[in-house]
Design a protein around this motif. Sequence first.
Motif, PDB file in Angstrom:
ATOM      1  N   ASP A 216      -5.801  -5.079   1.247  1.00  0.00           N
ATOM      2  CA  ASP A 216      -5.753  -5.836  -0.006  1.00  0.00           C
ATOM      3  C   ASP A 216      -4.553  -5.331  -0.799  1.00  0.00           C
ATOM      4  O   ASP A 216      -4.618  -4.299  -1.472  1.00  0.00           O
ATOM      5  CB  ASP A 216      -7.050  -5.649  -0.792  1.00  0.00           C
ATOM      6  N   VAL A 217      -3.465  -6.056  -0.695  1.00  0.00           N
ATOM      7  CA  VAL A 217      -2.186  -5.628  -1.255  1.00  0.00           C
ATOM      8  C   VAL A 217      -1.951  -6.302  -2.606  1.00  0.00           C
ATOM      9  O   VAL A 217      -2.099  -7.519  -2.730  1.00  0.00           O
ATOM     10  CB  VAL A 217      -1.028  -5.967  -0.297  1.00  0.00           C
ATOM     11  N   THR A 218      -1.611  -5.493  -3.605  1.00  0.00           N
ATOM     12  CA  THR A 218      -1.174  -5.992  -4.904  1.00  0.00           C
ATOM     13  C   THR A 218       0.278  -5.562  -5.095  1.00  0.00           C
ATOM     14  O   THR A 218       0.591  -4.369  -5.030  1.00  0.00           O
ATOM     15  CB  THR A 218      -2.036  -5.429  -6.049  1.00  0.00           C
ATOM     16  N   VAL A 219       1.157  -6.530  -5.300  1.00  0.00           N
ATOM     17  CA  VAL A 219       2.591  -6.265  -5.416  1.00  0.00           C
ATOM     18  C   VAL A 219       2.987  -6.356  -6.884  1.00  0.00           C
ATOM     19  O   VAL A 219       2.691  -7.335  -7.559  1.00  0.00           O
ATOM     20  CB  VAL A 219       3.411  -7.288  -4.614  1.00  0.00           C
ATOM     21  N   VAL A 220       3.680  -5.336  -7.375  1.00  0.00           N
ATOM     22  CA  VAL A 220       4.261  -5.411  -8.711  1.00  0.00           C
ATOM     23  C   VAL A 220       5.751  -5.683  -8.524  1.00  0.00           C
ATOM     24  O   VAL A 220       6.450  -4.984  -7.795  1.00  0.00           O
ATOM     25  CB  VAL A 220       4.001  -4.121  -9.535  1.00  0.00           C
ATOM     26  N   THR A 221       6.228  -6.770  -9.159  1.00  0.00           N
ATOM     27  CA  THR A 221       7.605  -7.208  -8.988  1.00  0.00           C
ATOM     28  C   THR A 221       8.119  -7.786 -10.291  1.00  0.00           C
ATOM     29  O   THR A 221       7.403  -7.835 -11.298  1.00  0.00           O
ATOM     30  CB  THR A 221       7.705  -8.239  -7.846  1.00  0.00           C
TER      31      THR A 221
ATOM     32  N   GLU B 263     -10.486  -0.627   8.561  1.00  0.00           N
ATOM     33  CA  GLU B 263     -10.958  -0.820   7.195  1.00  0.00           C
ATOM     34  C   GLU B 263      -9.851  -1.342   6.289  1.00  0.00           C
ATOM     35  O   GLU B 263      -8.730  -0.840   6.289  1.00  0.00           O
ATOM     36  CB  GLU B 263     -11.459   0.524   6.666  1.00  0.00           C
ATOM     37  N   ARG B 264     -10.177  -2.363   5.504  1.00  0.00           N
ATOM     38  CA  ARG B 264      -9.223  -2.861   4.516  1.00  0.00           C
ATOM     39  C   ARG B 264      -9.299  -1.988   3.271  1.00  0.00           C
ATOM     40  O   ARG B 264     -10.370  -1.747   2.729  1.00  0.00           O
ATOM     41  CB  ARG B 264      -9.519  -4.323   4.138  1.00  0.00           C
ATOM     42  N   ARG B 265      -8.143  -1.526   2.824  1.00  0.00           N
ATOM     43  CA  ARG B 265      -8.082  -0.696   1.635  1.00  0.00           C
ATOM     44  C   ARG B 265      -7.180  -1.352   0.605  1.00  0.00           C
ATOM     45  O   ARG B 265      -6.552  -2.379   0.860  1.00  0.00           O
ATOM     46  CB  ARG B 265      -7.574   0.701   1.992  1.00  0.00           C
TER      47      ARG B 265
END
Length: 419
Positions: free
Chosen positions: A37-42, A3-5
């Motif tokens: 589903d990756v969200t990167v804060v940079t 499963e994609r999380r």
Amino acid sequence: MGERRKVLMSAYACEPGRGSEPEVGWRWATEMARYHDVTVVTRANNRSVIEAALASMPPPHPGFLYYDPPAPWVRWKGRGVPVSVFYALWQWGVRRKVAPMLGGFDLVHHVTFNSFRQPGYWWQRQPPVVLGPLGGGQICPWAFLPGFRSRLIPELFRSLTVLSAPWWPQLHFSFRSAAVILVANADTARRIPARYRSKVRTLLETGVTPEQVLPLRPVRRDGPVRVLWVSRMEKIKGGTLAVAAFARARRSEPRLRLSMVGDGPDAGAVKAAAVRLGVASAIEWHGRVPRDQLPFLFQSHDVFLFTSLRDTSGNALLEAMAAGLPAVTLLHHGQAEIATDETAIRVAPRDPESAANDLAGALVTLARDPGRRQRMSEAARERVIRFYVWPRKAEVMNRIYQEAWDAGAAAGGSGCAKG
């Protein structure tokens, strides 16, 4: 694949093609985007490079949120505010920025900076938190510190902060809240307070791409034996130790040649040591070279010499092993875990004199035994393929994510934001 999380990844350092921690942040972001589903804060100043790289990559891509502290702080950083202070402010600001969004994520993963002393402000149980892989728990062997000269006080101060960190309250908040604490080496594992060690797992923070695993070449049995050293030239990288060891090895084995790749504030001292020891003419000085030239250098040499006095891992050692170079290293910190007795001759760093002698002996041994170099070459490349290529590391990280979700469920939280 499962499963994609939804994963929120904190990566202050995240840039493709830069090497070191920016490359580590970038690789974890892009590799884990294949699973979730990756969200990167940079940092906001990473934006142009990241978006240019994404435009040339096939999906799936991570998404990005960009944040910098208020403009005065950015200007003050450029005027001498310590990076650690600016980074702490950045992490605090990021936490406030994303706080309203946390309910939309299934997991928070802190990646960079990877220092165990500053793992961010993710002080919540849900969504579950994965920290690391964290490093920075290493201390330069005390006997080597007098050679640091003008760098002695900063290095000593850093060592004292490492020793005192387990008593810092903010670290207890972070470690208590984390579902999993990943560490890059045994030195860092020892710095985690005992009450949290049941959460500790070991995983090297860095890796190599499949393209960096090079074909093995026949071992040269005649002519010069070429030794390669690659690093930034600063005190903690042990450049003068490498030259001292090479000079002693040359007395017994004059076929040895040394190539030194890198530049930095210690370059003058390293070159002066070579002149003083009478081996400057046997050393080829490359200075800083583009990363795309490193494969040629790896394949045109016979032995890799790695003398870092303090290092979480050792990217150059990992890349050399991927190219099939047998190594001579110090038996401590990350290099003691990346290399094994099958891939390297490893020398205990008791003091500068004995270390130089032992490194010299190891260089002579490998110079005179091409069969051993061949066996070490094969073992080094195989070890990288088995443990350190990025796709393999991403498989391991995905299992760590599942462990964090299972821990969150067992603690009574859903740990899940379906979307």
